[in-house]
Each structure stands twice: as C-alpha cells, then as structure tokens.
Design an enzyme around this catalytic site. Structure first.
Site, PDB file in Angstrom:
ATOM      1  N   GLU A   1      -0.318   5.573  13.546  1.00  0.00           N
ATOM      2  CA  GLU A   1       0.035   6.715  12.692  1.00  0.00           C
ATOM      3  C   GLU A   1      -0.298   8.043  13.353  1.00  0.00           C
ATOM      4  OE1 GLU A   1      -0.528   8.327   8.114  1.00  0.00           O
ATOM      5  OE2 GLU A   1      -2.029   6.958   8.951  1.00  0.00           O
TER       6      GLU A   1
ATOM      7  N   PHE B   1       1.725  -3.512   3.869  1.00  0.00           N
ATOM      8  CA  PHE B   1       2.066  -4.847   4.356  1.00  0.00           C
ATOM      9  C   PHE B   1       3.529  -5.141   4.038  1.00  0.00           C
ATOM     10  CE2 PHE B   1      -2.483  -6.770   3.939  1.00  0.00           C
ATOM     11  CZ  PHE B   1      -2.867  -6.057   5.056  1.00  0.00           C
TER      12      PHE B   1
ATOM     13  N   HIS C   1      -9.861   2.269   0.322  1.00  0.00           N
ATOM     14  CA  HIS C   1      -8.421   1.998   0.261  1.00  0.00           C
ATOM     15  C   HIS C   1      -8.081   1.387  -1.089  1.00  0.00           C
ATOM     16  CE1 HIS C   1      -4.405   1.175   1.163  1.00  0.00           C
ATOM     17  NE2 HIS C   1      -4.514   0.448   2.261  1.00  0.00           N
TER      18      HIS C   1
ATOM     19  N   CYS D   1       0.803  -1.223   0.000  1.00  0.00           N
ATOM     20  CA  CYS D   1       0.000   0.000   0.000  1.00  0.00           C
ATOM     21  C   CYS D   1       0.835   1.272   0.000  1.00  0.00           C
ATOM     22  CB  CYS D   1      -0.954  -0.011   1.182  1.00  0.00           C
ATOM     23  SG  CYS D   1      -2.058  -1.434   1.160  1.00  0.00           S
TER      24      CYS D   1
ATOM     25  N   LYS E   1      -9.383   8.331   2.475  1.00  0.00           N
ATOM     26  CA  LYS E   1      -9.931   6.975   2.369  1.00  0.00           C
ATOM     27  C   LYS E   1     -11.342   6.892   2.938  1.00  0.00           C
ATOM     28  CE  LYS E   1      -5.539   4.411   2.346  1.00  0.00           C
ATOM     29  NZ  LYS E   1      -4.550   5.493   2.548  1.00  0.00           N
TER      30      LYS E   1
ATOM     31  N   HIS F   1      -2.132   8.227   5.843  1.00  0.00           N
ATOM     32  CA  HIS F   1      -2.469   6.901   5.322  1.00  0.00           C
ATOM     33  C   HIS F   1      -3.856   6.514   5.819  1.00  0.00           C
ATOM     34  CE1 HIS F   1      -1.692   3.018   3.598  1.00  0.00           C
ATOM     35  NE2 HIS F   1      -1.843   2.401   4.752  1.00  0.00           N
TER      36      HIS F   1
END
Length: 411
Positions: free
Chosen positions: A317, A399, A340, A166, A335, A306
């Site tokens: 975050e 990931f 996403h 991502c 998002k 993010h």
C-alpha cells in the site's frame, strides 16, 4: 485543484462511532488524536496463542438499548444500532417524523453473529435440536444488521449489507453515494460493523500468520508502516455515516462535516488473502476514485491508509500511495490506536477522515518508531499534524482481493 464540476458530492451530515477508542465522536477524537493504543490482553482469548485485542470500552447494551432488545440482538448489531442512533442525532434528524420510505441503509459486515452460531452448535451437541434457540439464525445472519437498524430507525427504503471483507465499510459508503446519485433515497445510513473477537475467529487469523505476536508489549503491538511491524491486532466496532445530497443538506441548513466526492472499487484476482504484490488492484481503485471525483492526485492533502501493520500489506500500500500521490499527502493509519475492526474498518476510517477534513488536523500513526525502509511517504507520527485538509483519501483492502477507495473533500 482540478475539480470536475459534474462530480457528484454526497454530504456527510452525521457520524456515529462505537470503537475501542470509545463511544461517540468526542471520545474517538480524543483517543485517536492522542495516538495512545487501545490494545490490551483479552481474558476472553486466554486459550488462544495470541490473546491481544481492542474491545469497545464501557459498552453496556442493556443500558443503551434496553434489556429486552439487547438480549435478542448479537453484539455486531448492538454496536451498529448505537452508532446509527448517534449518527442520526448528529445529523439533526428525528426518526419519528422523517419519511422512512426515503431512507436507505447500507452496512458492511463479514462474520455476522458468530457467537450465536457457536452457542447454537454447542447446544445441539449437548442436548439435541430442541436446545437450539429459535433466535439463533435471526441473531447470526449477516443481513440482519441492516434489517434491525431499519426497524430501530424506521427506515423502509432499500437496505442491504456489503460483504467485501475488510473493505466492506468503504464499499457500503460507495454504494450509498450511488443510491443518492440515482435518487433512490434522500438519506442513507452507511457504514460497517464487526464483533468477532471469539477464540475461534481470532485463532483463524493467527493460523494464517496475520496477527501480531507482540504479547509482551500490547500497547506497541499494532505499528502500521513501522520497520518492526509483525501483524495486526483484531478489534471490534461500528461506524455509521448519515449521507445526503448536498442540495438537500443545504435546504435543511444542517452542517456538513465533509463531502464524499469519489469512489473506486476493484478486485485483485490474485490470491485469497494476499494483496497483489505490485498493488495494482488498490492502485486502480484509488485512480478510479480520483477520476470519479474529478480530482488530480497531486491535490490530495491527506490519506487515511488501510495500514494494518502486516509485513506485506503495508509495503504494498505504501509504495502504491507514493506512486499515485507522491510524498505530499500526510498519511496516517488509525489502526495503530484502535486495531483492525475488520468489516467496520473502512467506515470508521472514513469517519476519521471526515473529522480530519473538518478540523484540519491529521491524527498520528501510533507506535511508528522507524518507517519501513522500503517506503517514501510522509507518515504522521508522535503527535497530530495541523494542516489544511481540503482533499483526503481513505483506502481499504480485504481478503478475497477486494479494494475500495474514497475521496472526501471539505464542504
């Protein structure tokens, strides 16, 4: 502003966006800045435990690319080509006359043409090897998006695909900036694309516990930084930026939407899917990007986070942002509106960050009703916030522990 005069700036001269918010810059600005979610029930995911997604509306590949070309391209490539064409046009270039040998392409992707792989596998099981299309591999392979975009825009410079999950789109922009700095190219098309809304892929995310299960309230499912968030909504899309050296953009007298001033990348080396609990990796990426830009964290006006709407990731975050930047920046996660988009997310969000810098307006975080009590950051919600956005940051996490951060400034 503590700015290092030696910091290299890559001008963003063109944007192309094909997302659940729509096709094109204006459609995206209208929907994302409205704060209205794109999430809906997805009939193609009816067999899944979670059937929510954000798809690109009204995308007709045959009308946009021509029937023959569209049938030979997987959807993740179709989205990227349309976004690339938009970006090139927005930058004022004509691919028929530019020096293709000085044009590079760096695009992020993770899952490739998973539909072609699944179709090929089913065909082989059903009828044997001769039933498998000879186009299966050219349509499936991850690298083919860079190759196909290069063919479409006549770019014969260096091309590559970044695969940092991502964070892939943000990684691509960082790599593109370095190619310009080293003068390997004069123009780079950088971005990301993903189209993996298949029952298998979505089920994989669901089995990991990553997805929102708020099926009774699709529009409220993606809720970054909210106390009641329960996972992300999977989406598809593509974002492409045309990047050039500032002096070259000046010589062309082309408008510059924003400037990429800094880039940082790190790896957590902690867990295959969970972020380091203290946010050490993304913090180092952000501090590296700020140092690369020669900018102090106290000068940051805006963060496009993010912010996936997952219980763990948003807290990690958000706490990191408070440590590094304090409470001054206006934080948002887009998002909440478009879901996403996986490998495309970093590029799409960098484009939204550039638009925030250009138009001095920060879009709201959709569905934020009550900020997670662990966080002390100023998250824009309810409506856009007008502000002077001279320095902005976009953060991405993927990931595998991949982290990337970009620093953008006004031209």
């Amino acid at each position: 502003m503590a700015t290092d005069q030696q910091a290299f700036g890559a001008a963003i001269t063109g944007l192309g966006l094909v997302t659940p918010a729509g096709v094109g810059i204006e459609a995206n600005r209208d929907r994302v800045w409205s704060g209205v979610s794109c999430t809906a029930h997805d009939d193609m995911l009816a067999e899944c435990s979670v059937n929510l997604s954000c798809r690109v509306p009204g995308f007709d590949p045959e009308a946009m690319l021509g029937g023959f070309q569209a049938r030979q391209l997987e959807r993740f490539v179709q989205l990227a080509i349309v976004a690339a064409r938009q970006a090139v046009a927005d930058a004022g270039w004509d691919t028929r006359t530019w020096d293709g040998a000085r044009v590079g392409i760096v695009l992020g992707n993770s899952l490739g043409g998973i539909q072609s792989l699944l179709t090929g596998h089913a065909s082989m099981l059903r009828g044997g090897p001769r039933q498998v299309s000879p186009l299966m591999l050219p349509m499936y392979l991850v690298n083919m998006v860079a190759g196909q975009v290069a063919i479409d825009v006549r770019a014969t410079g260096p091309t590559q695909v970044t695969a940092t999950a991502c964070a892939s789109g943000a990684t691509a922009i960082g790599v593109a900036r370095e190619m310009l700095r080293r003068r390997e190219c004069d123009v780079v098309l950088a971005g990301g694309t993903e189209a993996a809304l298949t029952p298998l892929a979505v089920t994989g995310f669901d089995r990991m516990g990553a997805l929102s299960r708020r099926s009774s309230d699709p529009a409220g499912a993606s809720r970054p930084f909210d106390a009641d968030r329960d996972g992300f909504v999977p989406a598809e899309g593509a974002g492409v930026l045309v990047m050039e050296r500032l002096e070259d953009a000046g010589a062309r007298r082309t408008p510059v939407r924003a400037v990429v001033r800094g880039y940082g990348a790190t790896t957590d080396a902690h867990h295959p899917t969970a972020p380091a609990p203290g946010g050490e990796g993304i913090e180092r990426a952000l501090r590296t990007a700020l140092r690369d830009a020669g900018i102090d964290g106290s000068d940051v006006d805006h963060v496009n986070a993010h912010g996936t709407s997952t219980p763990l990731g948003d807290v990690v975050e958000g706490r990191m942002l408070a440590r590094v930047l304090g409470r001054r920046p206006l934080v948002t996660s887009t998002k909440g509106v478009i879901g996403h988009t996986l490998a495309a997310a970093g590029a799409i969000e960098a484009a939204y960050t550039a638009l925030a810098v250009e138009h001095k307006s920060v879009p709201p975080t959709a569905n934020l009703c009550r900020l997670a009590p662990e966080l002390d950051i100023d998250v824009v919600h309810g409506a856009p916030r007008t502000a002077s956005v001279d320095v902005a940051v976009s953060t991405s996490m993927g990931f595998g522990g991949h982290n990337a951060a970009l620093v953008l400034t006004a031209a």
